[in-house]
Design a protein around this motif. Structure first.
Motif, PDB file in Angstrom:
ATOM      1  N   TYR A  55     111.997  72.692  66.722  1.00 47.54           N
ATOM      2  CA  TYR A  55     111.763  72.055  68.021  1.00 47.54           C
ATOM      3  C   TYR A  55     112.935  71.141  68.385  1.00 47.54           C
ATOM      4  O   TYR A  55     113.534  70.495  67.520  1.00 47.54           O
ATOM      5  N   SER A  56     113.215  71.068  69.652  1.00 40.89           N
ATOM      6  CA  SER A  56     114.180  70.082  70.136  1.00 40.89           C
ATOM      7  C   SER A  56     113.515  68.708  70.159  1.00 40.89           C
ATOM      8  O   SER A  56     112.295  68.583  70.005  1.00 40.89           O
ATOM      9  N   SER A  57     114.314  67.654  70.368  1.00 40.51           N
ATOM     10  CA  SER A  57     113.743  66.309  70.431  1.00 40.51           C
ATOM     11  C   SER A  57     112.774  66.191  71.602  1.00 40.51           C
ATOM     12  O   SER A  57     111.734  65.523  71.505  1.00 40.51           O
ATOM     13  N   GLY A  58     113.084  66.866  72.712  1.00 40.13           N
ATOM     14  CA  GLY A  58     112.179  66.826  73.861  1.00 40.13           C
ATOM     15  C   GLY A  58     110.853  67.498  73.569  1.00 40.13           C
ATOM     16  O   GLY A  58     109.792  67.008  73.968  1.00 40.13           O
ATOM     17  N   MET A  59     110.887  68.619  72.859  1.00 39.94           N
ATOM     18  CA  MET A  59     109.643  69.322  72.501  1.00 39.94           C
ATOM     19  C   MET A  59     108.809  68.484  71.549  1.00 39.94           C
ATOM     20  O   MET A  59     107.580  68.405  71.672  1.00 39.94           O
ATOM     21  N   ARG A  60     109.458  67.824  70.589  1.00 45.05           N
ATOM     22  CA  ARG A  60     108.728  66.969  69.659  1.00 45.05           C
ATOM     23  C   ARG A  60     108.079  65.797  70.401  1.00 45.05           C
ATOM     24  O   ARG A  60     106.953  65.404  70.100  1.00 45.05           O
TER      25      ARG A  60
END
Length: 305
Positions: free
Chosen positions: A168-173
């Motif tokens: 996951y990207s930081s935005g998804m997390r």
């Protein structure tokens, strides 16, 4: 951080905040909070120690300096300030995650702290993390199963819900963490730069959920560099600099004062361009006026009778 009886909390608030009647019951009180970080510098060379005998010794950073605050039911407070002003340190102190150097923090319940880089089990899938997070909040497996479809829809991560969190990207997390933290409305929610990621549709859903929590008499603290985000979600704003409160008041008053003291580079650039354009327009108008006057003089034969 202790969790006292609400009556005791109200008394503590009254000790330094004056009459709190009419503001709603206080849910979190911070009084004269000081946060100090201690660390050791890297061991310098022998030559450097001779030049500076104190090099390599323990240093202290006084991140928060005597800040006091009362947060009431249904209130949304925005905390703004430049990098290193003490915003996150203050929130960490309010959530009871660090030992205070001085002061007291009390709350009716432990705040739910949501950070932009929040991640849980990196090897587990998004679905697994949702399950673990919601179980930790007190939901049963049957409740989670009934709500899982709507939960995943809210997060906007249906296509990646069965992938490991480490992909996951930081935005998804951040979106997953926000979904978990707000599925069961907390009494006190602290959001530390967690809404600056994600697409516009998710931010709109998040803002609506925050409003729902506030209307249910939940208390919210938002830390963000996005002033428009703070203005849309908060009616009260606290401006911190160098660990101290510069201003604490209505968003309509504090945000313009902060922007005036800390102009955005883009806004400053636009303002410079507008000023240059106005100068060019005024210069062109003067030149046209002079040209017109010259034409009039020439038409009158030089202006001499």
């Amino acid at each position: 951080m202790s969790e006292p009886d609400p009556t005791e909390l109200h008394d503590v608030a009254g000790d330094f905040a004056g009459d709190v009647d009419g503001e709603g019951s206080p849910t979190l009180v911070a009084r004269n909070v000081h946060v100090v970080y201690r660390s050791h510098n890297e061991r310098p060379s022998r030559l450097a120690r001779k030049a500076a005998p104190d090099a390599g010794r323990r240093t202290e950073v006084h991140a928060v300096k005597g800040v006091s605050l009362v947060l009431h039911e249904g209130e949304s407070i925005g905390i703004i300030g430049s990098n290193g002003s003490g915003k996150s340190s203050l929130v960490t102190a309010r959530s009871g995650l660090i030992v205070l150097a001085d002061g007291v923090v009390r709350a009716t319940s432990r705040p739910a702290v949501l950070g932009g880089g929040a991640a849980r089990t990196k090897r587990g899938s998004g679905r697994r993390n949702l399950l673990l997070g919601l179980l930790a909040l007190g939901l049963t497996r049957d409740e989670i199963n009934k709500r899982m479809r709507s939960i995943i829809k809210f997060s906007g991560l249906a296509d990646s819900n069965d992938r490991p969190m480490k992909t996951y990207s930081s935005g998804m997390r951040a979106r997953l963490a926000f979904t978990i933290a707000t599925e069961v409305a907390p009494d006190i929610l602290i959001i530390d730069e967690a809404l600056s990621v994600g697409d516009r549709r998710f931010r709109a859903r998040a803002a609506q959920r925050i409003e729902d929590i506030r209307e249910a008499a939940g208390s919210i603290i938002v830390i963000s560099h996005n002033l428009s985000e703070v203005a849309s979600m908060c009616t009260r704003v606290i401006w911190l600099e160098d660990g101290q409160v510069v201003a604490d008041g209505d968003a309509d008053e504090v945000l313009p004062a902060y922007e005036a003291a800390n102009p955005s580079p883009k806004k400053a650039e636009k303002r410079t361009r507008r000023q240059a354009m106005r100068r060019r327009i005024r210069q062109a108008e003067r030149e046209r006026a002079l040209e017109w006057a010259k034409e009039q003089i020439d038409a009158d034969g030089g202006g001499v009778p």
